[in-house]
Design an enzyme around this catalytic site. Sequence first.
Site, PDB file in Angstrom:
ATOM      1  N   HIS A 186      20.159 -60.837  95.350  1.00 25.60           N
ATOM      2  CA  HIS A 186      18.714 -60.925  95.538  1.00 25.60           C
ATOM      3  C   HIS A 186      18.174 -62.336  95.263  1.00 25.60           C
ATOM      4  CE1 HIS A 186      14.548 -59.628  95.419  1.00 25.60           C
ATOM      5  NE2 HIS A 186      14.897 -58.391  95.663  1.00 25.60           N
ATOM      6  N   GLU A 342      18.298 -60.173 101.603  1.00 26.05           N
ATOM      7  CA  GLU A 342      19.243 -59.265 100.953  1.00 26.05           C
ATOM      8  C   GLU A 342      20.031 -58.454 101.998  1.00 26.05           C
ATOM      9  OE1 GLU A 342      16.566 -56.696  98.594  1.00 26.05           O
ATOM     10  OE2 GLU A 342      15.158 -58.293  99.013  1.00 26.05           O
TER      11      GLU A 342
END
Length: 381
Positions: A186, A342
Amino acid sequence: MIKLLLASLLLPLLALAVPAPGPDGTYTLSAPGITAKFIPYSAAITSLVVSDRNGTKRDIILGYDNGTFYPVDPNHPDYGAVPGRYTNRIANHTYELDGNRYFTEANDGNGTLHSGLNGWSRRTWNVSEVTNSSITFTIRDEGNSSMGFPGLVLGKVTHTITANTWTTKLSAKAVDHKTPIMLTTHPYWNLDAFANPATDLVLNHTLSLPFGERMIGIDGTTQSTGELPKVKKGGVNDFVSKPKQLGASMSDPDWVGNCGSAFGCSGYNNQWIVDRGGPDMEKAIATLSSDWSGIKWDLYSDQAGVVVYSCYWMGGANELKKSQGGRASSGFVKSNGCVAVEPQDWIDGINHPEWGRTDKQIFGPDTKPYESWISYKFSTF
Ligand SMILES: *[C@@H]1O[C@H](CO)[C@@H](O)[C@H](O)[C@H]1NC(C)=O
Ligand SMILES: *[C@@H]1O[C@H](CO)[C@@H](O)[C@H](O)[C@H]1NC(C)=O
Ligand SMILES: *[C@@H]1O[C@H](CO)[C@@H](O)[C@H](O)[C@H]1NC(C)=O
Ligand SMILES: *[C@@H]1O[C@H](CO)[C@@H](O)[C@H](O)[C@H]1NC(C)=O
Ligand SMILES: *[C@@H]1O[C@H](CO)[C@@H](O)[C@H](O)[C@H]1NC(C)=O
Ligand SMILES: *[C@@H]1O[C@H](CO)[C@@H](O)[C@H](O)[C@H]1NC(C)=O
Ligand SMILES: *[C@@H]1O[C@H](CO)[C@@H](O)[C@H](O)[C@H]1NC(C)=O
Ligand SMILES: *[C@@H]1O[C@H](CO)[C@@H](O)[C@H](O)[C@H]1NC(C)=O
């Protein structure tokens, strides 16, 4: 005696031969063209330095200088983290598995985000191996330590730094019970390191999603509806026809509410499906670049989806690192000041067996372990 003496002299030397953590627990790995830092908290990357087109070093990933601040950060944007055991959203904080209904923690409206407030991005992992080019973090996640996730899971993440490249391998084994597992990295990016004197936002960064023809449909609260809409040609979400600046569609009426109309989210917090096969499996699934710094990354992964979040919710409370900032910057991250990317399987696939993602998202003692990989290659243009 001599042997013991030798061993006691050599051991500290050997220990010195690989990177040791700094005083704040940060591990630094370097290779030609790249230096990155990692911490055991959330198995996170905290810094990534590459050269811009002039040869000036830029720290292009969001984070904090102080590794010890992450666990106490009240904003907790999952900076550089590995969320788990089931990343992203679970609609209505519930799912069914083998006829049993499980209720997870509602921490995002009525939904669950990143497995709730005791997910993997909120824990301090163990450092199990460090070499000159890699660091491996492990996590022992007991059943129910995040609400509604049964059974013990053993997770493992290896970050590797090689010339101009950051690669992460993620794996997890469900030991004694079937359970959902989905992982990702992330990182949040600002390819100008907030130093562009004209803007500290990413609206002028250019994004390409060469396989992003379809998306995961969301309702007003960003929860998956089960629909898989086609991207409208020339529309807000079209990064497939040609590369486009993140802010290029700001005046399109669909911009407002595009990432959740009930919460008023403008811009991007959406997942594009990566529709491809055969030789395309070797190709980049996303490319991000900034005309100002001339820095570009190409993202490679085996994953069938990619989430892009253009930081609408960044409220100006997160301080930049000392290595970042410039004339246009307030010293804090603003709305649209970054973009998180992501790679991961289809959001909330555990609630949509009709998508056929179950074998990518449900694991147990009798299945293969969860495995995925993500790799960023940096260059200038
Ligand atoms: C790691 O790098 C250091 C510094 O370049 C070197 O002295 C050491 O031998 C290397 N260790 C290993 C295990 O390669
Ligand atoms: C790092 O952060 C911790 C936790 O907020 C704080 O106690 C400490 O003073 C900070 N250290 C530095 C050098 O900023
Ligand atoms: C959440 O539950 C409500 C009530 O059952 C239902 O109407 C709604 O469609 C559900 N939302 C999603 C995204 O599944
Ligand atoms: C929230 O989810 C629960 C199921 O977990 C459902 O019963 C309820 O209706 C949902 N609420 C809304 C407002 O959708
Ligand atoms: C780290 O390892 C210790 C010792 O094996 C174990 O008790 C602990 O649960 C581990 N922590 C994590 C986060 O996995
Ligand atoms: C986990 O919670 C479920 C209920 O959701 C319960 O049936 C089960 O016994 C719990 N398992 C452990 C290891 O606490
Ligand atoms: C951003 O790009 C737009 C065109 O897409 C241009 O008009 C604007 O000047 C650019 N802004 C900066 C700060 O580079
Ligand atoms: C690169 O150098 C040129 C010429 O000095 C300068 O105009 C430009 O702003 C520099 N770019 C960056 C990203 O520092």
